[in-house]
Design a protein around this motif. Structure first.
Motif, mmCIF file in Angstrom:
data_model
loop_
_atom_site.group_PDB
_atom_site.id
_atom_site.type_symbol
_atom_site.label_atom_id
_atom_site.label_comp_id
_atom_site.label_asym_id
_atom_site.label_seq_id
_atom_site.Cartn_x
_atom_site.Cartn_y
_atom_site.Cartn_z
ATOM 1 N N GLU A 8 0.821 -1.210 0.000
ATOM 2 C CA GLU A 8 0.000 0.000 0.000
ATOM 3 C C GLU A 8 0.860 1.268 0.000
ATOM 4 O O GLU A 8 0.551 2.214 -0.727
ATOM 5 C CB GLU A 8 -0.948 -0.008 1.198
ATOM 6 N N PRO A 9 1.969 1.318 0.786
ATOM 7 C CA PRO A 9 2.804 2.526 0.730
ATOM 8 C C PRO A 9 3.371 2.804 -0.659
ATOM 9 O O PRO A 9 3.505 3.958 -1.045
ATOM 10 C CB PRO A 9 3.923 2.231 1.734
ATOM 11 N N PHE A 10 3.685 1.748 -1.410
ATOM 12 C CA PHE A 10 4.185 1.947 -2.763
ATOM 13 C C PHE A 10 3.121 2.620 -3.624
ATOM 14 O O PHE A 10 3.372 3.621 -4.285
ATOM 15 C CB PHE A 10 4.604 0.607 -3.395
ATOM 16 N N GLU A 11 1.916 2.071 -3.596
ATOM 17 C CA GLU A 11 0.864 2.638 -4.434
ATOM 18 C C GLU A 11 0.487 4.049 -3.984
ATOM 19 O O GLU A 11 0.275 4.933 -4.811
ATOM 20 C CB GLU A 11 -0.374 1.746 -4.445
ATOM 21 N N LYS A 12 0.436 4.271 -2.693
ATOM 22 C CA LYS A 12 0.094 5.602 -2.177
ATOM 23 C C LYS A 12 1.144 6.625 -2.608
ATOM 24 O O LYS A 12 0.805 7.724 -3.059
ATOM 25 C CB LYS A 12 -0.012 5.555 -0.656
ATOM 26 N N THR A 13 2.405 6.266 -2.500
ATOM 27 C CA THR A 13 3.486 7.169 -2.919
ATOM 28 C C THR A 13 3.410 7.429 -4.411
ATOM 29 O O THR A 13 3.498 8.577 -4.864
ATOM 30 C CB THR A 13 4.858 6.571 -2.549
ATOM 31 N N LEU A 14 3.216 6.381 -5.177
ATOM 32 C CA LEU A 14 3.136 6.508 -6.627
ATOM 33 C C LEU A 14 1.972 7.404 -7.043
ATOM 34 O O LEU A 14 2.128 8.313 -7.862
ATOM 35 C CB LEU A 14 2.993 5.121 -7.248
ATOM 36 N N ARG A 15 0.811 7.181 -6.463
ATOM 37 C CA ARG A 15 -0.375 7.975 -6.808
ATOM 38 C C ARG A 15 -0.161 9.472 -6.568
ATOM 39 O O ARG A 15 -0.686 10.304 -7.303
ATOM 40 C CB ARG A 15 -1.591 7.512 -6.009
ATOM 41 N N ALA A 16 0.629 9.808 -5.568
ATOM 42 C CA ALA A 16 0.886 11.218 -5.253
ATOM 43 C C ALA A 16 1.587 11.942 -6.400
ATOM 44 O O ALA A 16 1.519 13.171 -6.492
ATOM 45 C CB ALA A 16 1.717 11.315 -3.977
ATOM 46 N N TYR A 17 2.237 11.197 -7.289
ATOM 47 C CA TYR A 17 2.979 11.787 -8.402
ATOM 48 C C TYR A 17 2.285 11.613 -9.751
ATOM 49 O O TYR A 17 2.882 11.884 -10.795
ATOM 50 C CB TYR A 17 4.392 11.201 -8.452
ATOM 51 N N PRO A 19 -0.786 13.086 -11.338
ATOM 52 C CA PRO A 19 -1.912 14.015 -11.274
ATOM 53 C C PRO A 19 -3.056 13.710 -12.241
ATOM 54 O O PRO A 19 -4.179 14.159 -12.015
ATOM 55 C CB PRO A 19 -1.268 15.370 -11.604
ATOM 56 N N LEU A 20 -2.803 12.964 -13.279
ATOM 57 C CA LEU A 20 -3.846 12.660 -14.254
ATOM 58 C C LEU A 20 -4.583 11.358 -13.954
ATOM 59 O O LEU A 20 -5.553 11.018 -14.643
ATOM 60 C CB LEU A 20 -3.258 12.619 -15.667
ATOM 61 N N LEU A 21 -4.150 10.644 -12.932
ATOM 62 C CA LEU A 21 -4.785 9.385 -12.551
ATOM 63 C C LEU A 21 -5.959 9.689 -11.625
ATOM 64 O O LEU A 21 -5.797 10.320 -10.591
ATOM 65 C CB LEU A 21 -3.778 8.484 -11.826
ATOM 66 N N SER A 22 -7.142 9.251 -12.020
ATOM 67 C CA SER A 22 -8.315 9.498 -11.182
ATOM 68 C C SER A 22 -8.249 8.616 -9.932
ATOM 69 O O SER A 22 -7.685 7.515 -9.977
ATOM 70 C CB SER A 22 -9.604 9.252 -11.954
ATOM 71 N N PRO A 23 -8.811 9.083 -8.831
ATOM 72 C CA PRO A 23 -8.748 8.331 -7.579
ATOM 73 C C PRO A 23 -9.348 6.933 -7.661
ATOM 74 O O PRO A 23 -8.912 6.032 -6.947
ATOM 75 C CB PRO A 23 -9.546 9.192 -6.602
ATOM 76 N N ASP A 24 -10.321 6.749 -8.542
ATOM 77 C CA ASP A 24 -10.954 5.431 -8.648
ATOM 78 C C ASP A 24 -10.326 4.542 -9.727
ATOM 79 O O ASP A 24 -10.712 3.390 -9.889
ATOM 80 C CB ASP A 24 -12.451 5.579 -8.908
ATOM 81 N N GLN A 25 -9.324 5.059 -10.439
ATOM 82 C CA GLN A 25 -8.662 4.270 -11.482
ATOM 83 C C GLN A 25 -7.658 3.311 -10.843
ATOM 84 O O GLN A 25 -6.876 3.685 -9.971
ATOM 85 C CB GLN A 25 -7.936 5.187 -12.469
ATOM 86 N N GLU A 26 -7.683 2.067 -11.296
ATOM 87 C CA GLU A 26 -6.772 1.048 -10.782
ATOM 88 C C GLU A 26 -5.358 1.291 -11.296
ATOM 89 O O GLU A 26 -5.156 1.674 -12.445
ATOM 90 C CB GLU A 26 -7.247 -0.333 -11.229
ATOM 91 N N VAL A 27 -4.405 1.084 -10.422
ATOM 92 C CA VAL A 27 -3.003 1.136 -10.825
ATOM 93 C C VAL A 27 -2.610 -0.285 -11.210
ATOM 94 O O VAL A 27 -2.547 -1.176 -10.370
ATOM 95 C CB VAL A 27 -2.103 1.656 -9.683
ATOM 96 N N THR A 28 -2.382 -0.489 -12.491
ATOM 97 C CA THR A 28 -2.015 -1.803 -13.006
ATOM 98 C C THR A 28 -0.502 -1.831 -13.266
ATOM 99 O O THR A 28 0.119 -0.777 -13.425
ATOM 100 C CB THR A 28 -2.771 -2.119 -14.306
#
Length: 88
Positions: A8-17, A19-28
Motif C-alpha cells: 500500500e505505501p508503494f501505491e500511495k506514494t506513486l499515486r501522489a505523483y 496528477p492525471l490518474l483518477s482516484p478510482d482508477q486502478e493502478v495496473t
C-alpha cells in the motif's frame, strides 16, 4: 500483464505523483506513468520518496526511462534491491 501485488505505501506514494490518474482508477503493472502525468521533475521526487520509504538506493544504472515507465517495472526494481539488501 497480470495484476501485480505491491504494498500500500508503494501505491500511495506513486499515486501522489500521478496528477492525471483518477482516484478510482486502478493502478495496473503496465500503466504508463508518463501518460498519467509523471514528468522528469516528479520522477526525481518520486525516486527520493521511494528510496526513503523502502530503505533502498536505486543505483545510477537503473535510473532510466524504462525503470520509471510502469508501476510493475518500478516495483520490480525496488523488490530486487530490497532482496539484495536482506541477503547481505
Amino acid at each position: 500483464m497480470t495484476r501485480q501485488t505491491w504494498t500500500e505505501p508503494f501505491e500511495k506514494t506513486l499515486r501522489a505523483y500521478l496528477p492525471l490518474l483518477s482516484p478510482d482508477q486502478e493502478v495496473t503493472p503496465d500503466l504508463n506513468l508518463a501518460d498519467q502525468g509523471l514528468d522528469s521533475v516528479a520522477t526525481v521526487s518520486l525516486l527520493l520518496d521511494l528510496e526513503e520509504a523502502f530503505l533502498v538506493t536505486i543505483p545510477d544504472h537503473l535510473l532510466s526511462v524504462t525503470t520509471f515507465a510502469t508501476p510493475g517495472g518500478l516495483w520490480e526494481v525496488i523488490t530486487g534491491l530490497r532482496g539484495a539488501e536482506t541477503s547481505r
